[in-house]
Design an enzyme around this catalytic site. Structure first.
Site, PDB file in Angstrom:
ATOM      1  N   LEU A 252     -14.460  -1.852  15.802  1.00 32.92           N
ATOM      2  CA  LEU A 252     -15.550  -2.282  16.688  1.00 32.92           C
ATOM      3  C   LEU A 252     -14.995  -3.030  17.893  1.00 32.92           C
ATOM      4  O   LEU A 252     -15.535  -2.936  18.995  1.00 32.92           O
ATOM      5  CB  LEU A 252     -16.513  -3.211  15.934  1.00 32.92           C
ATOM      6  CG  LEU A 252     -17.348  -2.621  14.797  1.00 32.92           C
ATOM      7  CD1 LEU A 252     -18.220  -3.703  14.185  1.00 32.92           C
ATOM      8  CD2 LEU A 252     -18.217  -1.483  15.306  1.00 32.92           C
ATOM      9  N   ARG A 253     -13.935  -3.792  17.666  1.00 36.31           N
ATOM     10  CA  ARG A 253     -13.309  -4.564  18.753  1.00 36.31           C
ATOM     11  C   ARG A 253     -12.859  -3.651  19.884  1.00 36.31           C
ATOM     12  O   ARG A 253     -13.132  -3.918  21.064  1.00 36.31           O
ATOM     13  CB  ARG A 253     -12.105  -5.341  18.168  1.00 36.31           C
ATOM     14  CG  ARG A 253     -11.178  -5.957  19.198  1.00 36.31           C
ATOM     15  CD  ARG A 253      -9.903  -6.473  18.530  1.00 36.31           C
ATOM     16  NE  ARG A 253      -9.121  -5.426  17.902  1.00 36.31           N
ATOM     17  CZ  ARG A 253      -8.278  -4.629  18.531  1.00 36.31           C
ATOM     18  NH1 ARG A 253      -8.112  -4.737  19.847  1.00 36.31           N
ATOM     19  NH2 ARG A 253      -7.602  -3.704  17.889  1.00 36.31           N
ATOM     20  N   ARG A 254     -12.159  -2.584  19.529  1.00 43.07           N
ATOM     21  CA  ARG A 254     -11.687  -1.654  20.558  1.00 43.07           C
ATOM     22  C   ARG A 254     -12.858  -0.949  21.230  1.00 43.07           C
ATOM     23  O   ARG A 254     -12.915  -0.853  22.459  1.00 43.07           O
ATOM     24  CB  ARG A 254     -10.756  -0.615  19.936  1.00 43.07           C
ATOM     25  CG  ARG A 254      -9.424  -1.176  19.452  1.00 43.07           C
ATOM     26  CD  ARG A 254      -8.707  -0.178  18.561  1.00 43.07           C
ATOM     27  NE  ARG A 254      -7.387  -0.647  18.154  1.00 43.07           N
ATOM     28  CZ  ARG A 254      -6.759  -0.246  17.046  1.00 43.07           C
ATOM     29  NH1 ARG A 254      -7.350   0.611  16.228  1.00 43.07           N
ATOM     30  NH2 ARG A 254      -5.569  -0.709  16.739  1.00 43.07           N
TER      31      ARG A 254
ATOM     32  N   THR B 208     -11.793   5.657  17.229  1.00 36.72           N
ATOM     33  CA  THR B 208     -11.219   4.379  16.842  1.00 36.72           C
ATOM     34  C   THR B 208     -11.944   3.866  15.610  1.00 36.72           C
ATOM     35  O   THR B 208     -13.143   4.093  15.446  1.00 36.72           O
ATOM     36  CB  THR B 208     -11.310   3.326  17.964  1.00 36.72           C
ATOM     37  OG1 THR B 208     -10.871   2.062  17.435  1.00 36.72           O
ATOM     38  CG2 THR B 208     -12.728   3.166  18.486  1.00 36.72           C
TER      39      THR B 208
ATOM     40  N   ARG C  38     -11.301   7.576  10.627  1.00 40.23           N
ATOM     41  CA  ARG C  38     -10.664   6.835   9.540  1.00 40.23           C
ATOM     42  C   ARG C  38      -9.470   7.609   9.001  1.00 40.23           C
ATOM     43  O   ARG C  38      -9.235   8.752   9.341  1.00 40.23           O
ATOM     44  CB  ARG C  38     -11.676   6.590   8.410  1.00 40.23           C
ATOM     45  CG  ARG C  38     -12.795   5.604   8.718  1.00 40.23           C
ATOM     46  CD  ARG C  38     -12.311   4.164   8.785  1.00 40.23           C
ATOM     47  NE  ARG C  38     -11.347   3.858   7.732  1.00 40.23           N
ATOM     48  CZ  ARG C  38     -11.640   3.634   6.463  1.00 40.23           C
ATOM     49  NH1 ARG C  38     -12.886   3.681   6.046  1.00 40.23           N
ATOM     50  NH2 ARG C  38     -10.682   3.357   5.580  1.00 40.23           N
ATOM     51  N   GLY C  39      -8.750   6.945   8.106  1.00 38.97           N
ATOM     52  CA  GLY C  39      -7.564   7.540   7.508  1.00 38.97           C
ATOM     53  C   GLY C  39      -6.314   6.822   7.987  1.00 38.97           C
ATOM     54  O   GLY C  39      -6.349   6.061   8.954  1.00 38.97           O
ATOM     55  N   ASN C  40      -5.181   7.046   7.297  1.00 41.88           N
ATOM     56  CA  ASN C  40      -3.943   6.429   7.763  1.00 41.88           C
ATOM     57  C   ASN C  40      -3.512   7.088   9.073  1.00 41.88           C
ATOM     58  O   ASN C  40      -4.143   8.038   9.545  1.00 41.88           O
ATOM     59  CB  ASN C  40      -2.844   6.500   6.685  1.00 41.88           C
ATOM     60  CG  ASN C  40      -2.519   7.930   6.278  1.00 41.88           C
ATOM     61  OD1 ASN C  40      -2.449   8.823   7.121  1.00 41.88           O
ATOM     62  ND2 ASN C  40      -2.319   8.154   4.988  1.00 41.88           N
TER      63      ASN C  40
ATOM     64  N   THR D 125      -3.047  10.840   9.083  1.00 45.24           N
ATOM     65  CA  THR D 125      -4.313  11.567   8.989  1.00 45.24           C
ATOM     66  C   THR D 125      -5.035  11.583  10.329  1.00 45.24           C
ATOM     67  O   THR D 125      -5.561  12.623  10.764  1.00 45.24           O
ATOM     68  CB  THR D 125      -5.219  10.910   7.921  1.00 45.24           C
ATOM     69  OG1 THR D 125      -4.511  10.906   6.680  1.00 45.24           O
ATOM     70  CG2 THR D 125      -6.527  11.668   7.762  1.00 45.24           C
ATOM     71  N   ARG D 126      -5.068  10.416  10.988  1.00 45.46           N
ATOM     72  CA  ARG D 126      -5.793  10.341  12.265  1.00 45.46           C
ATOM     73  C   ARG D 126      -5.123  11.194  13.340  1.00 45.46           C
ATOM     74  O   ARG D 126      -5.796  11.851  14.131  1.00 45.46           O
ATOM     75  CB  ARG D 126      -5.915   8.876  12.714  1.00 45.46           C
ATOM     76  CG  ARG D 126      -7.030   8.140  11.997  1.00 45.46           C
ATOM     77  CD  ARG D 126      -7.180   6.728  12.487  1.00 45.46           C
ATOM     78  NE  ARG D 126      -6.471   5.790  11.638  1.00 45.46           N
ATOM     79  CZ  ARG D 126      -6.343   4.503  11.892  1.00 45.46           C
ATOM     80  NH1 ARG D 126      -6.833   3.990  13.003  1.00 45.46           N
ATOM     81  NH2 ARG D 126      -5.713   3.709  11.066  1.00 45.46           N
TER      82      ARG D 126
ATOM     83  N   ARG E  40       0.850  -1.186   0.000  1.00 42.31           N
ATOM     84  CA  ARG E  40       0.000   0.000   0.000  1.00 42.31           C
ATOM     85  C   ARG E  40       0.894   1.248   0.000  1.00 42.31           C
ATOM     86  O   ARG E  40       2.077   1.173   0.339  1.00 42.31           O
ATOM     87  CB  ARG E  40      -0.890  -0.002   1.245  1.00 42.31           C
ATOM     88  CG  ARG E  40      -1.948  -1.079   1.239  1.00 42.31           C
ATOM     89  CD  ARG E  40      -2.565  -1.279   2.612  1.00 42.31           C
ATOM     90  NE  ARG E  40      -3.230  -0.061   3.091  1.00 42.31           N
ATOM     91  CZ  ARG E  40      -3.608   0.118   4.357  1.00 42.31           C
ATOM     92  NH1 ARG E  40      -3.378  -0.804   5.269  1.00 42.31           N
ATOM     93  NH2 ARG E  40      -4.220   1.230   4.709  1.00 42.31           N
TER      94      ARG E  40
ATOM     95  N   CYS F  29     -14.186  -8.040  10.628  1.00 42.93           N
ATOM     96  CA  CYS F  29     -14.153  -6.665  11.142  1.00 42.93           C
ATOM     97  C   CYS F  29     -15.551  -6.140  11.451  1.00 42.93           C
ATOM     98  O   CYS F  29     -15.694  -5.056  11.999  1.00 42.93           O
ATOM     99  CB  CYS F  29     -13.427  -5.743  10.184  1.00 42.93           C
ATOM    100  SG  CYS F  29     -14.287  -5.490   8.633  1.00 42.93           S
TER     101      CYS F  29
ATOM    102  N   LYS G  31      -3.004  -8.476  10.428  1.00 41.00           N
ATOM    103  CA  LYS G  31      -4.394  -8.326  10.879  1.00 41.00           C
ATOM    104  C   LYS G  31      -5.328  -7.890   9.745  1.00 41.00           C
ATOM    105  O   LYS G  31      -6.542  -8.038   9.866  1.00 41.00           O
ATOM    106  CB  LYS G  31      -4.498  -7.360  12.063  1.00 41.00           C
ATOM    107  CG  LYS G  31      -4.188  -5.904  11.776  1.00 41.00           C
ATOM    108  CD  LYS G  31      -4.239  -5.083  13.054  1.00 41.00           C
ATOM    109  CE  LYS G  31      -3.838  -3.638  12.851  1.00 41.00           C
ATOM    110  NZ  LYS G  31      -4.803  -2.849  12.124  1.00 41.00           N
ATOM    111  N   ASP G  32      -4.773  -7.381   8.629  1.00 40.00           N
ATOM    112  CA  ASP G  32      -5.600  -6.998   7.483  1.00 40.00           C
ATOM    113  C   ASP G  32      -5.951  -8.183   6.591  1.00 40.00           C
ATOM    114  O   ASP G  32      -6.814  -8.057   5.715  1.00 40.00           O
ATOM    115  CB  ASP G  32      -4.883  -5.941   6.625  1.00 40.00           C
ATOM    116  CG  ASP G  32      -4.772  -4.591   7.315  1.00 40.00           C
ATOM    117  OD1 ASP G  32      -5.565  -4.338   8.246  1.00 40.00           O
ATOM    118  OD2 ASP G  32      -3.890  -3.799   6.934  1.00 40.00           O
TER     119      ASP G  32
END
Length: 361
Positions: A148-150, A145, A167-169, A172-173, A26, A261, A98-99
């Protein structure tokens, strides 16, 4: 080495032909750093090869105004990279493990899982809240975040806080956190922050009793064409045996639960004195309903290559040719057994309700 993928591309250097291995990734800064790390390891092992990095955007990178759990796409950060792999445009792809879904598309396999960095989550606070913890943030503080897990785990643990999708990399976050007044804190993976050199932004590390982590979090996976024996042989040496066995157990647990997810599922694994301990849990979306259990199995971490290559097919999308099959199967069985235990206690109902609610909202 001869064969399918790697012999196709060559480069001229000093008048002699060098094979070129094309590595897909990516475009984000974190993805590039992770890919550079893997390429550096391969260069050290294979000084006679040349490596070319091919960066591209994925669906998950492009759709930034929707929560990950809402997009309804299982391979958000992998699909475009797998197209390139399928079309022989790249020879291997580096992912955050994890992806990667627990079931890969036909023709692909995870040929290496590198040594895991910290799998934990971290809290990064808005500058005005530096020195705080989640517990001491003011009532109704908003925490960002994308997971959903967190959110489910932390909402249960810290009911005075509000959790909202961000969202965002990572760049960005962090910018959204620092420059806007919307979020008091955001939750990010420790490993990502460490790889970017942003350890100083970690305000609080969340340990398993507060927030268990995602399956495979902290580890890098190298995806290749399943029949490309050349490249499989090339990357197989990158497998870290302990990380591999922990992640096989985690992925088997998630796969057997049919999680993803869109539902809150989390794990925690420890390898100690020949025992692999796996804790797994499921939560309702708001964290009010939850279930978790721990199981263990005797699995001695093998020395790589001790039994010679294995010809058996992949487990949970992973091919590890030089790790004893018995250890891999024991790890997979541990994950399946823990999933069955939770399912026998009613986990399916929690997950079904979570899925339905996530689809509605």
């Amino acid at each position: 080495m001869s064969g399918n993928g790697v012999s196709a591309a060559t480069a001229e250097e000093d008048g002699s032909k060098m094979r070129v291995i094309r590595v897909g990734t990516r475009k984000s800064q974190l993805a590039r750093i992770q890919t550079d790390t893997v390429v550096a390891m391969l260069k050290a092992l294979y000084p006679g090869l040349q490596f070319e990095i091919v960066a591209m955007s994925t669906t998950g990178d492009k759709i930034l105004d929707t929560a990950l759990s809402k997009i309804g796409e299982k391979s958000l950060f992998t699909k475009e990279l797998e197209y390139a792999l399928e079309r022989n445009e790249v020879d291997l792809v580096v992912h955050s493990l994890k992806d990667l879904p627990t079931v890969l598309p036909p023709g692909f396999t995870i040929g290496a899982i590198c040594k895991r960095e910290s799998p934990y989550d971290a809290v990064v606070f808005h500058p005005k809240f530096v020195g705080k913890t989640l517990q001491t943030l003011p009532e109704k503080s908003v925490v960002g975040t994308s997971s959903l897990r967190r959110a489910a785990q932390l909402q249960r643990k810290f009911p005075h806080l509000e959790f909202k999708s961000i969202r965002g990399n990572l760049n960005t976050r962090l910018r959204k956190l620092d420059e806007q007044q919307e979020f008091s804190a955001i939750i990010l993976a420790v490993a990502g922050l460490q790889r970017l050199g942003w350890q100083n932004r970690v305000g609080q590390i969340l340990h398993p009793e507060e927030c268990m982590y995602a399956v495979g979090q902290g580890a890098l996976g190298v995806e290749v064409r399943a029949k490309d024996q050349d490249v499989l042989n090339l990357v197989d040496v990158l497998h870290d045996p302990e990380t591999l066995l922990r992640c096989i157990a985690e992925r088997a647990f998630l796969r057997h639960l049919e999680g993803g997810c869109s539902v809150p599922v989390a794990v925690h694994t420890v390898m100690k004195d020949g025992q692999l301990y796996l804790t797994g849990g499921v939560w309702s979306l708001d964290g009010s309903d939850s279930m978790q259990e721990t199981m263990q199995a005797t699995i001695h971490v093998p020395v790589q290559h001790e039994d010679g290559p294995e010809d058996d097919p992949q487990l949970v999308g992973i091919t590890a040719q030089n790790i004893p099959r018995g250890a891999q199967l024991a790890a997979e069985n541990l994950g399946i057994s823990l999933a069955n235990l939770l399912l026998s206690k009613g986990a399916k109902n929690i997950l079904d309700v979570a899925r339905q609610l996530n689809d509605v909202h």
